[in-house]
Design a protein around this motif. Structure first.
Motif, PDB file in Angstrom:
ATOM      1  N   ASP A 495     -17.318  74.993 -37.065  1.00 34.08           N
ATOM      2  CA  ASP A 495     -17.812  75.176 -38.581  1.00 34.08           C
ATOM      3  C   ASP A 495     -16.810  76.001 -38.992  1.00 34.08           C
ATOM      4  OD1 ASP A 495     -20.039  73.389 -38.415  1.00 34.08           O
ATOM      5  OD2 ASP A 495     -21.719  74.564 -38.399  1.00 34.08           O
ATOM      6  N   TRP A 496     -15.749  76.945 -38.520  1.00 37.75           N
ATOM      7  CA  TRP A 496     -15.629  78.586 -39.159  1.00 37.75           C
ATOM      8  C   TRP A 496     -13.908  77.443 -39.197  1.00 37.75           C
ATOM      9  CZ3 TRP A 496     -16.020  83.555 -39.490  1.00 37.75           C
ATOM     10  CH2 TRP A 496     -17.847  84.200 -40.584  1.00 37.75           C
ATOM     11  N   LEU A 497     -13.901  76.329 -38.560  1.00 33.15           N
ATOM     12  CA  LEU A 497     -12.234  76.095 -38.926  1.00 33.15           C
ATOM     13  C   LEU A 497     -11.268  75.229 -39.848  1.00 33.15           C
ATOM     14  CD1 LEU A 497      -9.975  75.074 -36.703  1.00 33.15           C
ATOM     15  CD2 LEU A 497     -10.974  72.635 -37.180  1.00 33.15           C
ATOM     16  N   PRO A 498     -12.139  75.419 -41.139  1.00 35.76           N
ATOM     17  CA  PRO A 498     -11.559  75.602 -42.003  1.00 35.76           C
ATOM     18  C   PRO A 498     -11.163  77.036 -42.415  1.00 35.76           C
ATOM     19  CG  PRO A 498     -13.790  74.057 -42.504  1.00 35.76           C
ATOM     20  CD  PRO A 498     -13.714  74.857 -41.653  1.00 35.76           C
ATOM     21  N   VAL A 499     -11.130  77.913 -42.316  1.00 35.19           N
ATOM     22  CA  VAL A 499     -11.259  79.056 -43.116  1.00 35.19           C
ATOM     23  C   VAL A 499      -9.345  79.510 -42.340  1.00 35.19           C
ATOM     24  CG1 VAL A 499     -10.938  81.705 -42.546  1.00 35.19           C
ATOM     25  CG2 VAL A 499     -13.243  80.013 -43.027  1.00 35.19           C
ATOM     26  N   PRO A 500      -9.173  78.921 -40.869  1.00 29.37           N
ATOM     27  CA  PRO A 500      -7.555  79.119 -40.857  1.00 29.37           C
ATOM     28  C   PRO A 500      -6.928  78.101 -40.885  1.00 29.37           C
ATOM     29  CG  PRO A 500      -9.599  78.621 -38.831  1.00 29.37           C
ATOM     30  CD  PRO A 500      -9.838  79.348 -39.797  1.00 29.37           C
ATOM     31  N   MET A 501      -7.347  76.778 -41.123  1.00 30.83           N
ATOM     32  CA  MET A 501      -6.902  75.970 -41.983  1.00 30.83           C
ATOM     33  C   MET A 501      -6.249  75.934 -42.833  1.00 30.83           C
ATOM     34  SD  MET A 501      -6.277  73.452 -38.975  1.00 30.83           S
ATOM     35  CE  MET A 501      -5.349  72.009 -39.839  1.00 30.83           C
ATOM     36  N   SER A 502      -6.551  76.883 -43.824  1.00 31.40           N
ATOM     37  CA  SER A 502      -7.236  76.964 -45.621  1.00 31.40           C
ATOM     38  C   SER A 502      -5.466  77.595 -45.235  1.00 31.40           C
ATOM     39  CB  SER A 502      -7.938  77.100 -46.229  1.00 31.40           C
ATOM     40  OG  SER A 502      -7.223  77.739 -47.151  1.00 31.40           O
ATOM     41  N   ALA A 503      -5.278  78.432 -44.677  1.00 30.74           N
ATOM     42  CA  ALA A 503      -4.383  79.319 -44.091  1.00 30.74           C
ATOM     43  C   ALA A 503      -3.062  78.257 -43.677  1.00 30.74           C
ATOM     44  CB  ALA A 503      -4.328  80.439 -43.198  1.00 30.74           C
ATOM     45  N   GLY A 521      -2.166  60.686 -37.742  1.00 30.84           N
ATOM     46  CA  GLY A 521      -2.257  60.014 -39.506  1.00 30.84           C
ATOM     47  C   GLY A 521      -2.840  61.228 -40.253  1.00 30.84           C
ATOM     48  N   PRO A 522      -3.347  61.015 -41.449  1.00 33.46           N
ATOM     49  CA  PRO A 522      -3.308  62.158 -43.053  1.00 33.46           C
ATOM     50  C   PRO A 522      -4.272  63.146 -41.913  1.00 33.46           C
ATOM     51  CG  PRO A 522      -3.663  60.119 -43.463  1.00 33.46           C
ATOM     52  CD  PRO A 522      -3.384  59.891 -41.847  1.00 33.46           C
ATOM     53  N   GLY A 523      -3.665  64.680 -42.115  1.00 31.92           N
ATOM     54  CA  GLY A 523      -4.734  65.417 -42.316  1.00 31.92           C
ATOM     55  C   GLY A 523      -5.977  66.041 -43.202  1.00 31.92           C
ATOM     56  N   PRO A 524      -6.502  66.325 -42.847  1.00 33.41           N
ATOM     57  CA  PRO A 524      -7.898  66.404 -44.178  1.00 33.41           C
ATOM     58  C   PRO A 524      -7.342  67.786 -44.022  1.00 33.41           C
ATOM     59  CG  PRO A 524      -9.183  65.614 -42.140  1.00 33.41           C
ATOM     60  CD  PRO A 524      -7.556  65.157 -41.872  1.00 33.41           C
ATOM     61  N   PRO A 525      -8.439  68.276 -45.408  1.00 37.82           N
ATOM     62  CA  PRO A 525      -8.182  69.644 -45.967  1.00 37.82           C
ATOM     63  C   PRO A 525      -9.273  69.765 -44.995  1.00 37.82           C
ATOM     64  CG  PRO A 525      -8.191  68.882 -47.985  1.00 37.82           C
ATOM     65  CD  PRO A 525      -8.362  67.334 -46.272  1.00 37.82           C
ATOM     66  N   GLY A 526      -8.538  71.537 -44.373  1.00 33.25           N
ATOM     67  CA  GLY A 526      -9.368  71.892 -43.823  1.00 33.25           C
ATOM     68  C   GLY A 526      -9.877  71.410 -42.200  1.00 33.25           C
ATOM     69  N   GLY A 527      -9.639  69.939 -41.714  1.00 36.31           N
ATOM     70  CA  GLY A 527      -8.839  69.914 -40.367  1.00 36.31           C
ATOM     71  C   GLY A 527     -10.621  69.778 -39.518  1.00 36.31           C
ATOM     72  N   SER A 528     -10.357  69.485 -38.540  1.00 36.24           N
ATOM     73  CA  SER A 528     -11.727  69.720 -37.728  1.00 36.24           C
ATOM     74  C   SER A 528     -11.561  68.906 -36.281  1.00 36.24           C
ATOM     75  CB  SER A 528     -13.345  68.721 -37.892  1.00 36.24           C
ATOM     76  OG  SER A 528     -12.765  67.329 -38.031  1.00 36.24           O
ATOM     77  N   PRO A 529     -11.847  69.655 -34.956  1.00 39.58           N
ATOM     78  CA  PRO A 529     -11.129  69.677 -33.732  1.00 39.58           C
ATOM     79  C   PRO A 529     -12.181  68.457 -33.471  1.00 39.58           C
ATOM     80  CG  PRO A 529     -13.359  70.798 -34.097  1.00 39.58           C
ATOM     81  CD  PRO A 529     -12.787  70.691 -34.926  1.00 39.58           C
ATOM     82  N   SER A 530     -11.409  67.341 -32.324  1.00 36.89           N
ATOM     83  CA  SER A 530     -11.661  65.836 -31.997  1.00 36.89           C
ATOM     84  C   SER A 530     -12.372  65.700 -30.565  1.00 36.89           C
ATOM     85  CB  SER A 530     -10.537  65.385 -31.930  1.00 36.89           C
ATOM     86  OG  SER A 530     -10.124  65.927 -30.859  1.00 36.89           O
TER      87      SER A 530
END
Length: 530
Positions: A495-503, A521-530
């Motif tokens: 749930d915290w992954l969007p924080v470092p992905m923003s950086a 493919g496209p990388g959505p803002p904030g990403g998430s692990p598969s």
């Protein structure tokens, strides 16, 4: 204090003399598999079924997600005997190696030292420090500390529990440090000129962390390292060095204890740092708490951030005075950036959301390496190694900032944590911490983090040179830290992954809200692990 605890003799229910708890421990190290027969002779064999279940549940256990295939007893020391039938608890100090198989999923980015691509962990045999309380019947208030009841060996039928949870046993550790000496392989040392009062009431801190801490009265705090290895821990070495310079930003160690580490034949024996006693700062608040409190009422934090930058620079200056420094030239910079690239590749292989940004992040490292090839140099020195807002305390007495916990990132090898590094690494860690605080404090879309980051650098620059004047070095270290955060969050706190992905998006030069096409493919803002 005597170098050996006396053995208290008595009679068991079966009419046989029990002797010391360690009577069946051989001088040589013993090994046992997790499924060993519970009646297996010896202390370790009787504890194996309990430890195999209990150890993985502890936050400080580093091998989560992989089975324990065996244990090796490194040392066992009876700090307080517990004859059968006694009403008071005993205390047993153990150093135990937990053997675990290799696993690609277990790779920490700091350990990704192989070629780019999937990296396989070769397996571990980490050594852990255990303090086992022993009692016939566990009082109800200690029930959460229960480890189990061995079904064989010298502790047969007795209750084993986390010893630090019992104030009587935690007090015994302070007494050992107060009156130093040796006990078997353990060596207790008090700093010259320091007097430690007796009778301070212990309190085990419940905060989850990679070690365990006990506060004594409002005077001292004892940090016990759980995963230990040969060599002096930086959390002892660096505060002692800083005390020698007169730096008042770091509490100076009052006492500590170590164990003699068994080494290879012909190799120099190195001590293992087991615990450090330092002054406790009552009423202080850490920077993380203060930042979130400011965010909760939308208060300005720039003055606090500026003062924290000033304090950090003072500590860096004192470390450079007390300990050797070196110059990073082309070979060292290439080694540094190659290691960063390997960590990036390992993290991107594990977290698909990171892959679209890999090329842009690699370019950051290459830019730093190119400056080295052009003859640019940087100074390296001993640093904190894991600096963030939670490692800074603002004291209640005078409102000054103090830095704590100089252990570095525990997952990294000790030799790496003790290596001189650019101060930009500490600065990058703090800058990332401001971003995390802004995210938790719901300050997204505001300039809170940017203003705090700028103020910290301004305060730092008033002592040691503004780190923003070395943009390539600072950017590379902030990128490396954010890559580490992505892998950590993907595995432990998705749930915290969007924080470092923003950086990551910012450091890769991608405008907010823009998708980046990549191999997946496209990388959505904030990403998430598969």
């Amino acid at each position: 204090m005597s170098d050996a605890a006396p053995s208290r003799r008595g009679t068991t229910r079966r009419g046989t003399p029990p002797g010391p708890l360690l009577s069946s421990v051989r001088a040589a190290a013993a090994t046992a598999a997790p499924r060993a027969d519970a009646a297996d002779a010896g202390l370790l064999g009787s504890l194996v079924p309990l430890l195999a279940e209990w150890l993985p549940r502890q936050r400080w256990f580093a091998g989560k997600g992989r089975p324990i295939t065996g244990f090796t007893l490194v040392s066992a020391t009876e700090l307080l005997p517990h004859p059968t039938g006694a009403t008071t608890p005993g205390l047993l100090h153990l150093l135990v190696r937990a053997h675990q198989p290799g696993s690609a999923a277990a790779v920490h980015p700091a350990e990704a030292a192989g070629p780019a691509g999937p990296v396989v962990h070769p397996g571990t045999d980490d050594c852990y420090q255990l303090l086992l309380g022993v009692q016939e019947v566990l009082p109800p208030h200690l029930a959460p500390a229960l480890i189990g009841r061995p079904a064989g060996g010298p502790l047969h039928g007795r209750t084993v529990f986390e010893g630090l949870a019992d104030p009587r046993l935690a007090a015994l550790l302070l007494e050992r440090l107060r009156v130093p000496g040796r006990l078997g392989p353990l060596r207790f040392t008090r700093e010259e000129g320091v007097t430690i009062s007796a009778g301070l009431v212990p309190r085990l801190l419940g905060t989850e962390q990679s070690n365990s801490s006990v506060v004594y009265g409002e005077t001292y705090i004892l940090k016990l390292f759980r995963r230990v290895c040969p060599g002096t821990n930086p959390d002892l070495e660096l505060p002692r060095a800083l005390a020698g310079t007169g730096c008042a930003r770091v509490p100076a160690p009052a006492a500590w204890f170590e164990a003699d580490a068994p080494g290879r034949p012909g190799a120099e024996a190195l001590p293992m740092t087991l615990g450090v006693l330092q002054p406790y700062l009552p009423g202080s608040a850490d920077g993380w708490q203060l930042a979130l409190s400011a965010l909760a009422v939308r208060a300005d934090f720039t003055a606090s951030a500026r003062a924290l930058g000033h304090a950090t620079a003072e500590v860096h200056a004192a470390l450079a005075e007390a300990l050797p420094t070196l110059v990073l030239r082309r070979p060292q910079l290439e080694h540094l950036t190659t290691a960063m690239t390997r960590r990036l590749d390992a993290a991107a292989d594990a977290v698909p959301a990171l892959r679209p940004y890999r090329a842009a992040l690699r370019a950051t490292y290459e830019e730093l390496a190119a400056l080295g090839r052009a003859g640019r140099t940087w100074r390296a020195q001993r640093i904190h190694g894991d600096l963030h807002l939670g490692q800074a305390l603002r004291t209640a007495e005078d409102g000054r900032w103090a830095l704590i916990d100089f252990e570095g990132e525990p997952a990294r090898p000790l030799a790496e944590r003790c290596r001189p590094q650019p101060t930009a690494r500490d600065v990058a860690g703090m800058l990332r911490s401001f971003d995390y605080a802004a995210a938790v404090g719901r300050a997204g879309g505001t300039t809170w983090s940017e203003r705090a980051r700028a103020a910290f650098c301004e305060g730092y620059g008033s002592v040691h040179g503004d780190p923003r004047e070395e943009p390539q070095l600072l950017r590379a270290h902030e990128t490396d830290k954010a890559v580490y955060e992505v892998l950590y969050e993907a595995r432990h706190r998705p749930d915290w992954l969007p924080v470092p992905m923003s950086a990551i998006r910012r450091l890769a030069g991608v405008p907010a809200g823009t998708d980046v096409p990549g191999p997946d493919g496209p990388g959505p803002p904030g990403g998430s692990p598969s």
